[in-house]
Scaffold this active site. Structure first.
Site, PDB file in Angstrom:
ATOM      1  N   LYS A 108      -0.478   4.830   4.615  1.00 18.59           N
ATOM      2  CA  LYS A 108      -1.338   3.878   5.349  1.00 18.59           C
ATOM      3  C   LYS A 108      -0.794   3.656   6.752  1.00 18.59           C
ATOM      4  O   LYS A 108       0.404   3.426   6.940  1.00 18.59           O
ATOM      5  CB  LYS A 108      -1.423   2.548   4.584  1.00 18.59           C
ATOM      6  N   HIS A 150       0.836  -1.202   0.000  1.00 17.36           N
ATOM      7  CA  HIS A 150       0.000   0.000   0.000  1.00 17.36           C
ATOM      8  C   HIS A 150       0.874   1.256   0.000  1.00 17.36           C
ATOM      9  O   HIS A 150       2.058   1.205   0.312  1.00 17.36           O
ATOM     10  CB  HIS A 150      -0.924   0.026   1.225  1.00 17.36           C
TER      11      HIS A 150
HETATM   12  P1  NAD Z   1      -7.549   9.236   5.131  1.00 13.70           P
HETATM   13  O1  NAD Z   1      -6.585   9.482   6.245  1.00 13.70           O
HETATM   14  O2  NAD Z   1      -7.229   9.830   3.773  1.00 13.70           O
HETATM   15  O3  NAD Z   1      -8.999   9.798   5.535  1.00 13.70           O
HETATM   16  C1  NAD Z   1      -9.593   9.613   6.800  1.00 13.70           C
HETATM   17  C2  NAD Z   1     -10.509  10.801   7.052  1.00 13.70           C
HETATM   18  O4  NAD Z   1     -11.252  10.534   8.243  1.00 13.70           O
HETATM   19  C3  NAD Z   1      -9.741  12.116   7.266  1.00 13.70           C
HETATM   20  O5  NAD Z   1     -10.295  13.141   6.458  1.00 13.70           O
HETATM   21  C4  NAD Z   1      -9.964  12.396   8.751  1.00 13.70           C
HETATM   22  O6  NAD Z   1      -9.999  13.795   9.041  1.00 13.70           O
HETATM   23  C5  NAD Z   1     -11.324  11.738   8.968  1.00 13.70           C
HETATM   24  N1  NAD Z   1     -11.614  11.436  10.372  1.00 13.70           N
HETATM   25  C6  NAD Z   1     -10.784  10.930  11.319  1.00 13.70           C
HETATM   26  N2  NAD Z   1     -11.432  10.807  12.496  1.00 13.70           N
HETATM   27  C7  NAD Z   1     -12.705  11.228  12.278  1.00 13.70           C
HETATM   28  C8  NAD Z   1     -13.857  11.339  13.101  1.00 13.70           C
HETATM   29  N3  NAD Z   1     -13.817  10.999  14.405  1.00 13.70           N
HETATM   30  N4  NAD Z   1     -14.994  11.801  12.543  1.00 13.70           N
HETATM   31  C9  NAD Z   1     -15.044  12.161  11.239  1.00 13.70           C
HETATM   32  N5  NAD Z   1     -13.984  12.084  10.410  1.00 13.70           N
HETATM   33  C10 NAD Z   1     -12.827  11.616  10.918  1.00 13.70           C
HETATM   34  O7  NAD Z   1      -7.733   7.683   5.020  1.00 13.70           O
HETATM   35  P2  NAD Z   1      -8.303   6.830   3.782  1.00 13.70           P
HETATM   36  O8  NAD Z   1      -7.160   6.418   2.919  1.00 13.70           O
HETATM   37  O9  NAD Z   1      -9.468   7.549   3.180  1.00 13.70           O
HETATM   38  O10 NAD Z   1      -8.769   5.501   4.539  1.00 13.70           O
HETATM   39  C11 NAD Z   1      -9.742   5.557   5.565  1.00 13.70           C
HETATM   40  C12 NAD Z   1      -9.957   4.157   6.136  1.00 13.70           C
HETATM   41  O11 NAD Z   1     -10.548   3.328   5.139  1.00 13.70           O
HETATM   42  C13 NAD Z   1      -8.657   3.437   6.554  1.00 13.70           C
HETATM   43  O12 NAD Z   1      -8.928   2.681   7.723  1.00 13.70           O
HETATM   44  C14 NAD Z   1      -8.376   2.521   5.376  1.00 13.70           C
HETATM   45  O13 NAD Z   1      -7.606   1.391   5.745  1.00 13.70           O
HETATM   46  C15 NAD Z   1      -9.780   2.140   4.998  1.00 13.70           C
HETATM   47  N6  NAD Z   1      -9.961   1.638   3.623  1.00 13.70           N
HETATM   48  C16 NAD Z   1     -10.839   0.628   3.470  1.00 13.70           C
HETATM   49  C17 NAD Z   1     -11.141   0.157   2.212  1.00 13.70           C
HETATM   50  C18 NAD Z   1     -12.191  -0.918   2.076  1.00 13.70           C
HETATM   51  O14 NAD Z   1     -12.542  -1.299   0.935  1.00 13.70           O
HETATM   52  N7  NAD Z   1     -12.757  -1.410   3.185  1.00 13.70           N
HETATM   53  C19 NAD Z   1     -10.515   0.712   1.080  1.00 13.70           C
HETATM   54  C20 NAD Z   1      -9.619   1.755   1.276  1.00 13.70           C
HETATM   55  C21 NAD Z   1      -9.352   2.224   2.553  1.00 13.70           C
END
Ligand code: NAD
Length: 244
Positions: free
Chosen positions: A136, A132
């Site tokens: 991450k 990744h």
């Molecule tokens: P990122 O860091 O780009 O975005 C996370 C967002 O969440 C940020 O904008 C942050 O400000 C916000 N945030 C944090 N705490 C918060 C809260 N209490 N309330 C509201 N907003 C809040 O991360 P990302 O790359 O978008 O990934 C997010 C999550 O999704 C990770 O855990 C990642 O592993 C997961 N993910 C899952 C899949 C899937 O298919 N299940 C795919 C990609 C990423």
């Protein structure tokens, strides 16, 4: 029209979800919520909530969804077992779709991973490799964990006891009991996963490589539409796709 709230809207996945929702028929973004916004203020207007944030945020989101009887789609990864248990206990109140990976391609990989492990049998050594982007924060990826859990299930092993995370030093010869797990980090890689089945004289590798976050976003939006009107319970993308 299914009205969804995107929690984590300013993140990489949040932005992909908003773009994909704007292009998808039958879905409308009711609200965008990120740090500093109050989900409680807008939840009443939505049919479902989609959470892609940080692991510490998920339980409060799930409690709010339960209190408001709103289906919840969780994409966030990295939870400890006790956090996962607290969140999933709310399945008695609302439908929760929780998938480590919402892409149709990866869910096909999940299905194939089980089949290949069953066909190849115990003579093949099993290793999972994931890569990744450099931002991450959790490792191994939630998807790699799911692949490990599938392999453990087929081999009658325990994820916590039998998965071997990386190797260093004089680790000795590989045992047939262990299942290897390796995390690579770097650059802008959206998400690569490979399951290696290594036998005597032959190796099978099953790989999925995501080129865009849209594959996860479209799957999560599809899951939100699917969850509206479902009975309370815990579901995953295999249920949404009818692969279970
Ligand atoms: P990122 O860091 O780009 O975005 C996370 C967002 O969440 C940020 O904008 C942050 O400000 C916000 N945030 C944090 N705490 C918060 C809260 N209490 N309330 C509201 N907003 C809040 O991360 P990302 O790359 O978008 O990934 C997010 C999550 O999704 C990770 O855990 C990642 O592993 C997961 N993910 C899952 C899949 C899937 O298919 N299940 C795919 C990609 C990423």
């Amino acid at each position: 029209m299914t009205k969804v709230i995107i929690n984590g809207s300013k993140g990489r996945m949040g932005q992909a979800l908003i773009d994909c929702a704007n292009r998808m028929d039958g879905v409308e973004v009711a609200a965008q919520v990120d740090m500093g916004d109050a989900l409680a203020d807008v939840i009443a207007d939505a049919d479902a909530v989609i959470d892609f944030t940080l692991k510490d945020a998920t339980l409060d989101v799930a409690k709010l969804c339960a209190a408001n009887k709103k289906p919840l789609v969780i994409g966030t990864t990295g939870h400890e077992d006790d956090e996962r248990a607290q969140i999933t206990s709310l399945q008695s109140e609302i439908p929760i779709v929780w998938a480590s990976n919402f892409s149709t391609g990866v869910n096909t990989l999940f299905w194939l991973t089980r089949k290949a492990a069953e066909i190849l049998g115990p003579d093949f050594d099993l290793e999972v490799v994931e890569m990744h982007h450099r931002h991450k924060v959790d490792a191994p990826s939630g998807t790699a964990r799911t692949l490990g859990e599938i392999l453990c299930d087929v081999r009658d092993k325990s994820y916590n006891d039998d998965i071997r995370h990386g190797r260093e030093g004089m680790v000795g010869a590989r045992t047939s009991e262990e299942i290897g797990m390796h995390s690579l980090r770097g650059g802008s890689v959206v998400g690569d996963h490979t399951v290696v089945y290594a036998g005597d004289g032959a190796r099978v590798e099953l790989s999925h490589k995501a080129a865009s976050r849209d594959t996860f976003a479209n799957g999560a939006l599809r899951a939100a539409v699917w969850a509206v009107g479902k009975s309370p319970g815990l579901y995953d993308m295999q249920n949404v796709l009818g692969l279970e």
